[in-house]
Design an enzyme around this catalytic site. Structure first.
Site, PDB file in Angstrom:
ATOM      1  N   GLN A 231     -26.338  32.817  47.120  1.00 35.50           N
ATOM      2  CA  GLN A 231     -25.426  31.804  46.534  1.00 35.50           C
ATOM      3  C   GLN A 231     -24.084  30.874  47.231  1.00 35.50           C
ATOM      4  O   GLN A 231     -24.824  29.977  47.173  1.00 35.50           O
ATOM      5  CB  GLN A 231     -24.045  33.110  46.211  1.00 35.50           C
ATOM      6  CG  GLN A 231     -23.324  32.995  45.151  1.00 35.50           C
ATOM      7  CD  GLN A 231     -23.161  32.517  44.299  1.00 35.50           C
ATOM      8  OE1 GLN A 231     -24.184  33.097  43.257  1.00 35.50           O
ATOM      9  NE2 GLN A 231     -22.733  31.644  43.201  1.00 35.50           N
ATOM     10  N   VAL A 260     -20.519  26.041  40.640  1.00 38.12           N
ATOM     11  CA  VAL A 260     -21.041  26.648  40.777  1.00 38.12           C
ATOM     12  C   VAL A 260     -20.325  27.975  41.598  1.00 38.12           C
ATOM     13  O   VAL A 260     -19.084  27.611  42.664  1.00 38.12           O
ATOM     14  CB  VAL A 260     -22.152  26.999  42.100  1.00 38.12           C
ATOM     15  CG1 VAL A 260     -23.061  27.954  42.554  1.00 38.12           C
ATOM     16  CG2 VAL A 260     -23.581  25.369  41.463  1.00 38.12           C
ATOM     17  N   SER A 266     -18.516  35.958  43.471  1.00 41.91           N
ATOM     18  CA  SER A 266     -20.300  35.395  41.605  1.00 41.91           C
ATOM     19  C   SER A 266     -20.305  36.783  41.254  1.00 41.91           C
ATOM     20  O   SER A 266     -20.547  37.799  41.644  1.00 41.91           O
ATOM     21  CB  SER A 266     -20.866  34.814  42.295  1.00 41.91           C
ATOM     22  OG  SER A 266     -21.936  34.815  41.794  1.00 41.91           O
ATOM     23  N   HIS A 268     -22.331  37.617  40.469  1.00 40.70           N
ATOM     24  CA  HIS A 268     -24.632  37.652  40.094  1.00 40.70           C
ATOM     25  C   HIS A 268     -23.838  38.550  41.394  1.00 40.70           C
ATOM     26  O   HIS A 268     -25.758  39.512  41.422  1.00 40.70           O
ATOM     27  CB  HIS A 268     -25.432  36.069  39.963  1.00 40.70           C
ATOM     28  CG  HIS A 268     -25.683  35.428  39.127  1.00 40.70           C
ATOM     29  ND1 HIS A 268     -26.070  35.903  38.866  1.00 40.70           N
ATOM     30  CD2 HIS A 268     -24.809  34.119  38.939  1.00 40.70           C
ATOM     31  CE1 HIS A 268     -26.487  35.080  37.559  1.00 40.70           C
ATOM     32  NE2 HIS A 268     -25.296  33.919  37.574  1.00 40.70           N
ATOM     33  N   ASP A 275     -27.989  35.458  34.000  1.00 35.96           N
ATOM     34  CA  ASP A 275     -28.188  34.392  33.188  1.00 35.96           C
ATOM     35  C   ASP A 275     -29.766  33.922  32.345  1.00 35.96           C
ATOM     36  O   ASP A 275     -31.134  34.420  32.885  1.00 35.96           O
ATOM     37  CB  ASP A 275     -28.742  33.258  34.160  1.00 35.96           C
ATOM     38  CG  ASP A 275     -27.968  32.768  35.413  1.00 35.96           C
ATOM     39  OD1 ASP A 275     -26.412  32.657  34.693  1.00 35.96           O
ATOM     40  OD2 ASP A 275     -27.891  31.797  36.264  1.00 35.96           O
ATOM     41  N   GLU A 323     -20.803  27.849  30.460  1.00 38.04           N
ATOM     42  CA  GLU A 323     -22.463  28.198  30.326  1.00 38.04           C
ATOM     43  C   GLU A 323     -22.240  28.813  29.975  1.00 38.04           C
ATOM     44  O   GLU A 323     -22.557  29.976  29.041  1.00 38.04           O
ATOM     45  CB  GLU A 323     -22.024  29.140  31.674  1.00 38.04           C
ATOM     46  CG  GLU A 323     -21.530  28.091  32.557  1.00 38.04           C
ATOM     47  CD  GLU A 323     -22.200  28.566  35.044  1.00 38.04           C
ATOM     48  OE1 GLU A 323     -22.111  30.401  34.777  1.00 38.04           O
ATOM     49  OE2 GLU A 323     -21.560  28.189  35.423  1.00 38.04           O
ATOM     50  N   HIS A 326     -24.949  32.397  30.480  1.00 38.91           N
ATOM     51  CA  HIS A 326     -24.131  33.337  31.796  1.00 38.91           C
ATOM     52  C   HIS A 326     -23.553  34.279  30.816  1.00 38.91           C
ATOM     53  O   HIS A 326     -22.668  34.279  30.468  1.00 38.91           O
ATOM     54  CB  HIS A 326     -22.984  32.728  32.476  1.00 38.91           C
ATOM     55  CG  HIS A 326     -23.429  33.110  33.712  1.00 38.91           C
ATOM     56  ND1 HIS A 326     -22.589  32.950  34.937  1.00 38.91           N
ATOM     57  CD2 HIS A 326     -21.850  34.286  33.491  1.00 38.91           C
ATOM     58  CE1 HIS A 326     -22.673  34.294  35.251  1.00 38.91           C
ATOM     59  NE2 HIS A 326     -22.236  35.279  34.834  1.00 38.91           N
TER      60      HIS A 326
END
Length: 357
Positions: A231, A260, A266, A268, A275, A323, A326
């Site tokens: 990241q 970002v 994040s 993630h 994604d 997004e 996402h």
């Protein structure tokens, strides 16, 4: 100015001798006091001579502080969060509720139109797997059982006898104002190869991909779980790209934070964000929203516990641009409410979780 300073020194010297002449025991106190006055005079003279420089420096520092990404109009605390309207005036939740933008008010703060068409990541660096590739050599989705996978009642009425709590792992809020807790625990499961995500969501993820496949849509997974180092690499690369375009570091940082996610904040990094693109369209940009796969996911992902985490028109709440690729796992019940009421995760938590604290 030199003549003024000489005269002033002469006056100081004369005052000193007068005081000492009348009171010899005041020699040391008078020396210290008049010396201090003389030092103040020198500082004041220097400031008067360069006040424009100091004023400009102060103005520049104030603008840097105001313009930093941490001044973005969504601020958090332990009990909730504060949202903002397009005016960027932060308002306590206790005094007001989130106001949604109308269609003609939708905007992307602080970055140019062309930024919206840029791919967030260089996709050549990532593996991507379709359903057939993921299932090759493993059990079918119907027989797949994973640790922590929960059987939720999909027929539950959306507004009857449902309670949501802040300690539910599916509803953890991770954003700029709510970084990943140090004690947050999760177990990663392997999707395919080195591709991983939270083991508890793989079953629903593959079931969703199977449903899409049955309807003629070949979804592909790109970059689910990412560790902190990865990241940081993505974030710093985005900053560098803006700096090369001529922006200052501070402006580059601020813009990067809208495209970002800042490292440490994040989804993630905990394996709850995926994604998703398709075999026909592998670009991570807003054009995915108009593809067959993008429209199918927007309409059906909630049935499997996933939501579009950063929807169009809610940038002033999420702090991240739209997004459409996402997707965040929140569980079927929460996802259906979020879809039905067109909420962000922040709005959902404010409305449905805060009342159960």
């Amino acid at each position: 100015m030199k003549r003024f300073e000489k005269t002033f020194r002469e006056k100081i010297n004369s005052s000193y001798h007068k005081i000492v002449g009348k009171c010899p025991f005041m020699r040391i106190p008078a020396f210290l006091a008049l010396g201090f006055v003389l030092i103040l005079h020198y500082f004041w003279s220097a400031f008067i001579g360069a006040w424009k420089k100091y004023a400009f420096t102060s103005f520049l520092l104030i603008n840097i502080l105001i313009g930093s990404s941490f001044a973005y109009p969504v601020f958090g605390d332990r009990d909730g969060f504060i949202s903002s309207q397009a005016s960027y005036e932060a308002m306590p939740v206790a005094e007001s509720t989130i106001k949604l933008m109308s269609d003609d008010e939708i905007f992307y703060p602080d970055f140019e139109e062309e930024d919206l068409e840029d791919n967030i990541n260089d996709l050549d660096e990532y593996d991507s797997y379709s359903l057939e590739e993921i299932l090759a050599g493993r059990e079918t989705v119907d027989n797949l059982t994973l640790p922590g996978a929960e059987d939720e009642n999909t027929d539950t009425d959306l507004h009857e006898n449902i309670e949501f709590y802040a300690d539910d792992w599916r509803l953890i809020l991770i954003n700029k104002q709510h970084p990943i807790p140090d004690d947050y625990a999760y177990v990663l499961g392997t999707i395919k190869g080195s591709m991983q995500c939270d083991a508890r969501i793989i079953d629903e993820l593959l079931t969703m991909m199977q449903k899409a496949y049955d309807e003629g849509i070949e979804l592909e997974i790109i970059s689910p779980y990412r560790d902190l180092a990865h990241q940081e690499l993505l974030f710093n690369r985005k900053i560098d790209s803006y700096i090369r375009s001529g922006l200052s570091y501070f402006e580059a940082y601020r813009r990067a934070a809208h495209t970002v996610t800042v490292p440490g904040t994040s989804e993630h990094q905990v394996g709850l964000a995926i994604d998703i693109t398709s075999r026909d369209y592998r670009n991570l940009n807003i054009g995915f929203a108009e593809t067959k796969a993008g429209r199918w996911l927007a309409e059906n992902s909630h049935e499997f516990g996933f939501i579009v985490r950063y929807p169009l028109g809610k940038e002033y709440i999420t702090g991240i641009q739209f997004e459409p690729w996402h997707f965040r796992y929140v569980g079927k019940e929460a996802a259906r409410i979020i879809k039905e009421e067109q909420l962000t995760l922040e709005e959902f938590l404010e409305k449905y979780v805060a009342m159960n604290k």
